[in-house]
Write a protein that holds these residues in place. Sequence first.
Motif, mmCIF file in Angstrom:
data_model
loop_
_atom_site.group_PDB
_atom_site.id
_atom_site.type_symbol
_atom_site.label_atom_id
_atom_site.label_comp_id
_atom_site.label_asym_id
_atom_site.label_seq_id
_atom_site.Cartn_x
_atom_site.Cartn_y
_atom_site.Cartn_z
ATOM 1 N N GLN A 14 0.776 -1.287 -0.062
ATOM 2 C CA GLN A 14 -0.088 -0.008 -0.063
ATOM 3 C C GLN A 14 0.827 1.459 0.054
ATOM 4 O O GLN A 14 0.337 2.279 -0.303
ATOM 5 N N PHE A 15 2.203 1.239 0.240
ATOM 6 C CA PHE A 15 2.762 2.401 0.528
ATOM 7 C C PHE A 15 3.747 2.788 -0.681
ATOM 8 O O PHE A 15 4.392 1.815 -1.225
ATOM 9 N N ASP A 16 3.629 4.076 -0.992
ATOM 10 C CA ASP A 16 4.624 4.550 -1.896
ATOM 11 C C ASP A 16 5.431 5.462 -1.165
ATOM 12 O O ASP A 16 5.438 5.493 0.100
ATOM 13 N N ARG A 17 6.278 6.050 -1.898
ATOM 14 C CA ARG A 17 7.464 6.873 -1.066
ATOM 15 C C ARG A 17 7.013 8.160 -0.286
ATOM 16 O O ARG A 17 7.375 8.266 0.915
ATOM 17 N N ALA A 18 5.868 8.673 -1.197
ATOM 18 C CA ALA A 18 5.165 9.746 -0.292
ATOM 19 C C ALA A 18 4.560 9.271 1.033
ATOM 20 O O ALA A 18 4.657 9.932 2.229
ATOM 21 N N ALA A 19 3.992 8.218 0.938
ATOM 22 C CA ALA A 19 3.266 7.949 2.127
ATOM 23 C C ALA A 19 4.300 7.354 3.209
ATOM 24 O O ALA A 19 3.937 7.566 4.369
ATOM 25 N N ILE A 20 5.372 6.943 2.668
ATOM 26 C CA ILE A 20 6.481 6.584 4.024
ATOM 27 C C ILE A 20 7.063 7.860 4.354
ATOM 28 O O ILE A 20 7.232 7.652 5.709
ATOM 29 N N GLU A 21 7.076 8.610 3.605
ATOM 30 C CA GLU A 21 7.665 9.855 4.232
ATOM 31 C C GLU A 21 6.748 10.523 5.257
ATOM 32 O O GLU A 21 7.236 11.210 6.193
ATOM 33 N N GLN A 22 5.593 10.491 5.019
ATOM 34 C CA GLN A 22 4.425 10.998 5.640
ATOM 35 C C GLN A 22 4.658 10.242 6.993
ATOM 36 O O GLN A 22 4.569 10.993 8.019
ATOM 37 N N ASN A 134 2.637 -14.202 5.699
ATOM 38 C CA ASN A 134 2.281 -13.298 4.619
ATOM 39 C C ASN A 134 2.983 -11.904 4.870
ATOM 40 O O ASN A 134 3.846 -11.705 4.250
ATOM 41 N N GLU A 135 2.251 -11.034 5.710
ATOM 42 C CA GLU A 135 2.509 -9.780 5.951
ATOM 43 C C GLU A 135 3.024 -9.326 7.377
ATOM 44 O O GLU A 135 2.167 -9.866 8.333
ATOM 45 N N HIS A 136 3.649 -8.572 7.728
ATOM 46 C CA HIS A 136 4.048 -7.503 8.902
ATOM 47 C C HIS A 136 4.284 -6.370 8.594
ATOM 48 O O HIS A 136 5.484 -6.051 8.981
ATOM 49 N N PRO A 137 3.306 -5.600 8.150
ATOM 50 C CA PRO A 137 3.967 -4.271 7.738
ATOM 51 C C PRO A 137 4.645 -3.361 8.751
ATOM 52 O O PRO A 137 5.430 -2.530 8.409
ATOM 53 N N THR A 138 4.104 -3.395 9.852
ATOM 54 C CA THR A 138 4.564 -2.431 10.859
ATOM 55 C C THR A 138 6.201 -2.830 11.113
ATOM 56 O O THR A 138 6.871 -1.972 11.408
ATOM 57 N N GLN A 139 6.409 -4.049 11.110
ATOM 58 C CA GLN A 139 7.795 -4.524 11.391
ATOM 59 C C GLN A 139 8.652 -3.829 10.244
ATOM 60 O O GLN A 139 9.901 -3.366 10.306
ATOM 61 N N ALA A 140 8.044 -3.933 8.996
ATOM 62 C CA ALA A 140 9.127 -3.537 7.948
ATOM 63 C C ALA A 140 9.415 -1.939 8.010
ATOM 64 O O ALA A 140 10.336 -1.247 7.616
ATOM 65 N N LEU A 141 8.154 -1.252 8.382
ATOM 66 C CA LEU A 141 8.268 0.030 8.466
ATOM 67 C C LEU A 141 9.048 0.547 9.432
ATOM 68 O O LEU A 141 9.783 1.526 9.530
ATOM 69 N N LEU A 142 8.887 -0.244 10.893
ATOM 70 C CA LEU A 142 10.009 0.238 11.890
ATOM 71 C C LEU A 142 11.300 -0.141 11.346
ATOM 72 O O LEU A 142 12.423 0.658 11.775
ATOM 73 N N LEU A 181 9.812 -2.249 0.621
ATOM 74 C CA LEU A 181 10.012 -1.016 0.936
ATOM 75 C C LEU A 181 10.969 -0.279 0.501
ATOM 76 O O LEU A 181 11.112 0.958 -0.161
ATOM 77 N N LEU A 182 12.383 -0.962 0.757
ATOM 78 C CA LEU A 182 13.706 -0.284 0.126
ATOM 79 C C LEU A 182 13.723 -0.101 -1.126
ATOM 80 O O LEU A 182 14.301 1.090 -1.907
ATOM 81 N N ALA A 183 13.003 -1.027 -1.940
ATOM 82 C CA ALA A 183 12.903 -0.949 -3.445
ATOM 83 C C ALA A 183 12.726 0.308 -4.250
ATOM 84 O O ALA A 183 12.880 1.001 -4.890
ATOM 85 N N LEU A 184 11.354 1.134 -3.125
ATOM 86 C CA LEU A 184 10.993 2.286 -3.496
ATOM 87 C C LEU A 184 12.138 3.577 -3.455
ATOM 88 O O LEU A 184 11.802 4.744 -4.012
ATOM 89 N N PHE A 185 13.230 3.456 -2.984
ATOM 90 C CA PHE A 185 14.241 4.489 -2.870
ATOM 91 C C PHE A 185 15.189 4.382 -4.032
ATOM 92 O O PHE A 185 15.105 3.404 -4.989
ATOM 93 N N ASN A 186 16.257 5.247 -3.992
ATOM 94 C CA ASN A 186 17.124 5.078 -5.301
ATOM 95 C C ASN A 186 18.488 4.594 -4.951
ATOM 96 O O ASN A 186 19.103 5.035 -3.848
ATOM 97 N N ASN A 187 19.033 4.021 -6.142
ATOM 98 C CA ASN A 187 20.139 3.702 -6.310
ATOM 99 C C ASN A 187 20.804 2.966 -5.181
ATOM 100 O O ASN A 187 22.135 3.330 -4.513
#
Lengths: 337, 337, 337
Positions: A14-22, A134-142, A181-187
């Motif tokens: 569900q998260f794009d880079r803008a959502a992550i930064e928010q 399957n998923e544990h999104p809050t762990q990935a975000l932290l 999630l990291l894939a959404l960043f650059n380089n």
Amino acid sequence: MHTFTGNHILSVDQFDRAAIEQVFAVADSMQPYALRQKRTTVLNGAILGNLFFEASTRTRVSFGTAFNLLGGEVRETTGMSMSALAKGESLYDTARVLSGYSDIIAMRHPQAGSVAEFAEGSRVPVINGGDGANEHPTQALLDLYTIDKEQRAMGGSIDGLHIAMIGDLKHGRTVHSLSKLLALFNNLHFTLISPIELGMPDSIVSVLEDHGHKVTITDQLSGSVDADICYQTRIQEERFTSQEEANRYRGRFRLNQDIYTKHFKSNTVIMHPLPRDSRAEANELDNDLNLNPNLAIFRQTDNGVLVRMALFALTLGVENLVSQYDQTVVWHSNKSN
Amino acid sequence: MHTFTGNHILSVDQFDRAAIEQVFAVADSMQPYALRQKRTTVLNGAILGNLFFEASTRTRVSFGTAFNLLGGEVRETTGMSMSALAKGESLYDTARVLSGYSDIIAMRHPQAGSVAEFAEGSRVPVINGGDGANEHPTQALLDLYTIDKEQRAMGGSIDGLHIAMIGDLKHGRTVHSLSKLLALFNNLHFTLISPIELGMPDSIVSVLEDHGHKVTITDQLSGSVDADICYQTRIQEERFTSQEEANRYRGRFRLNQDIYTKHFKSNTVIMHPLPRDSRAEANELDNDLNLNPNLAIFRQTDNGVLVRMALFALTLGVENLVSQYDQTVVWHSNKSN
Amino acid sequence: MHTFTGNHILSVDQFDRAAIEQVFAVADSMQPYALRQKRTTVLNGAILGNLFFEASTRTRVSFGTAFNLLGGEVRETTGMSMSALAKGESLYDTARVLSGYSDIIAMRHPQAGSVAEFAEGSRVPVINGGDGANEHPTQALLDLYTIDKEQRAMGGSIDGLHIAMIGDLKHGRTVHSLSKLLALFNNLHFTLISPIELGMPDSIVSVLEDHGHKVTITDQLSGSVDADICYQTRIQEERFTSQEEANRYRGRFRLNQDIYTKHFKSNTVIMHPLPRDSRAEANELDNDLNLNPNLAIFRQTDNGVLVRMALFALTLGVENLVSQYDQTVVWHSNKSN
């Protein structure tokens, strides 16, 4: 821009880079509350349904604490509600009923897909606290927030980082979600170190490569890795057909201060999803690393509170109201020293 | 003078007489809140981590209630966190993580020494709620507080008292800790009544004698005991090699109104660490004593809330702020009648 | 008139029609809080002892939520306290101790009569949350409140209704208690549909007939039932001597949209005590009824929160104070839309 208010948080997809930064900006603003420099009453009277149909002490308490720190109350359940399940109740029915008892729900369940199924029946927002493999999104975000925060402290950022992931990369839900999630960043440069049989799934490697990141795959921790982040994981012994087979990998990717000094930079950040196996025969992260200031594993769990506070605030639409409800902390706190 | 603020409470050995008197003075000041004559919001927003790795309903709820009565929130865990332990996590790691989730911790654990080990990793104060056969300092303090309060109600004090302890004095953690605290007072007389095989350990008797107290040891409840306090305990059947052996002691030190009248003074205070075994074959304290105004066993558990409130207030440094945050109780309470 | 303040709620037999109407009026006044149009702090600082000696997730969380919605705190226990029971503690002792830890108690226990026995030792009001096969008065009250509210929405009332009860009427604690409460109203018609062997007990039928209500007993769902309420229950398979015997009844009284259309009116309200068995072979209420606006099963559980709020408010004597402590809800809520 992503709208959090009133919506479920079920997957890192569900998260794009803008959502992550928010999320990260709001998480930053939660720090003074977690450090007890002040407190807020913004969610006084709100109720979290903390539904842990699978036991997980630290994740459960972290969600509950995050809600308390915003001023809210927590109603909780731990373990499967065997009676209702034995009587054949559907997840839809369970969700319809339990969502009448709270303003927001954090839910963990052993079955993949169960939280999304529950969310369809829920009348309040649901945050996925882990649904099986399957998923544990809050762990990935932290985890991602920790990487960002550690780099910011050194004047850097996520873009351009070199990230080493070590251990059982095949079975670890954590490294899969974090990679997405990291894939959404650059380089970025990923160095994936694991026994060949326990390598990162091709589907994840493809995501990284499709986003233009450099991926190095090896089964040896050798030479200078030159990574900014060393993300260590547990060899998941229970996945092997025999103890004998598992023993082939035990201790192969252990990390201690000597090994760290030999292969990593003096400021390489050490992370781990926890719990770490501190027994001598496993010793993924030796206790001698406890003195290493780059050991970020306990900052990770502290950051988990901040990220969950941010997700609660955003989902309930109070992210800009929190500080309007500030109160003084009148008790002594070792944390605010 | 002992400084409570920001420090752990792990053992009765930490307490000198001045510290005890400080706790009792604060406990006294908590009475109006427990009786619902008023309430306080001094700890609004504070979080207790109530970590019961061993089940103990009454101790757990007593700690939680004490924190609620001061205005705080409670995050709780009951039973061993099997997953993290099975994965080899150390108590140090558990403490580092969980201490990030609260302002203070109350902890019970089946293993002797575990709470002190946990406290070394904790970033917030830890109060020992019982660590196996080792220590249970808040139980000892509430027992001592009860003795003091009962005597004060009759115009007396602890100094100079005659205290009878009855039953299995060998295995009872409670009577050992209480004896150590009582030793700090002056001119006491202890009558220790137990089967010879279940006598008070020499190490405890020595502490009492070294402090100049009189100690009488007997295996018979006979004649006039002339004690001010009768502290009754449970024959711990599970410690015997056979039921047959245990049966030799069963009912030998039972107490009922007739036995009380025969051996004790009309104002001898009856205490017990609870739960009491009310089955006819054990009957440590017969139900006919429920009508005896000197039966203090339920005042003991009520006092437990006051003592735990006091320890929380002192440890968080708010003991002098509590009444500044007074509020009116607006609901009907049977307690404040 | 019935006085709730300071008294226990143990049985539906305590309620006359005036008391019921008082509960319903207070329950109605709780709706804005449950819908998050506002919140109240009237019970800030009060403590509920939510003692579930038998697991029941939804009832436990419903009581806890109701207390939180009034501003109070909840201390909780789930499952039998094995240690104290194994040591022979009486319910009287348990009650004396635990009632020192809260302002009011909600209690569930597997043994019939246990809650009343506990209440005798309690120093605070006790609300029965279910004692084995005996009583579950708050379930009966929420069912009755749902019937009343659904009829009011259509301009009607309970008096004069035609109520069909379907399924295992012999073993269902729910339909027995609900029938006793309904008996207090006027001029009802009960159609009791069950296999002959699973019929409503004579004692309950007598109560209905003694109050002048019409009772029709049948073992077939046939023709036009013409009922205002269809109260469906679960065939309780575990009560049969063999699966083979139970299978004779399985699916016999299933209800889906086609069967509903064939036998009931277009505005017949569908109720069920939940959980419903959604497995194909049982299918007491088919999922295709989820689209039927007359399916009231989730409104029942929502109403359970309102009824429990009302009982707490009445028992603690704050039913007229609640709105004096109103506060604004500052977070987004899907419920208040």
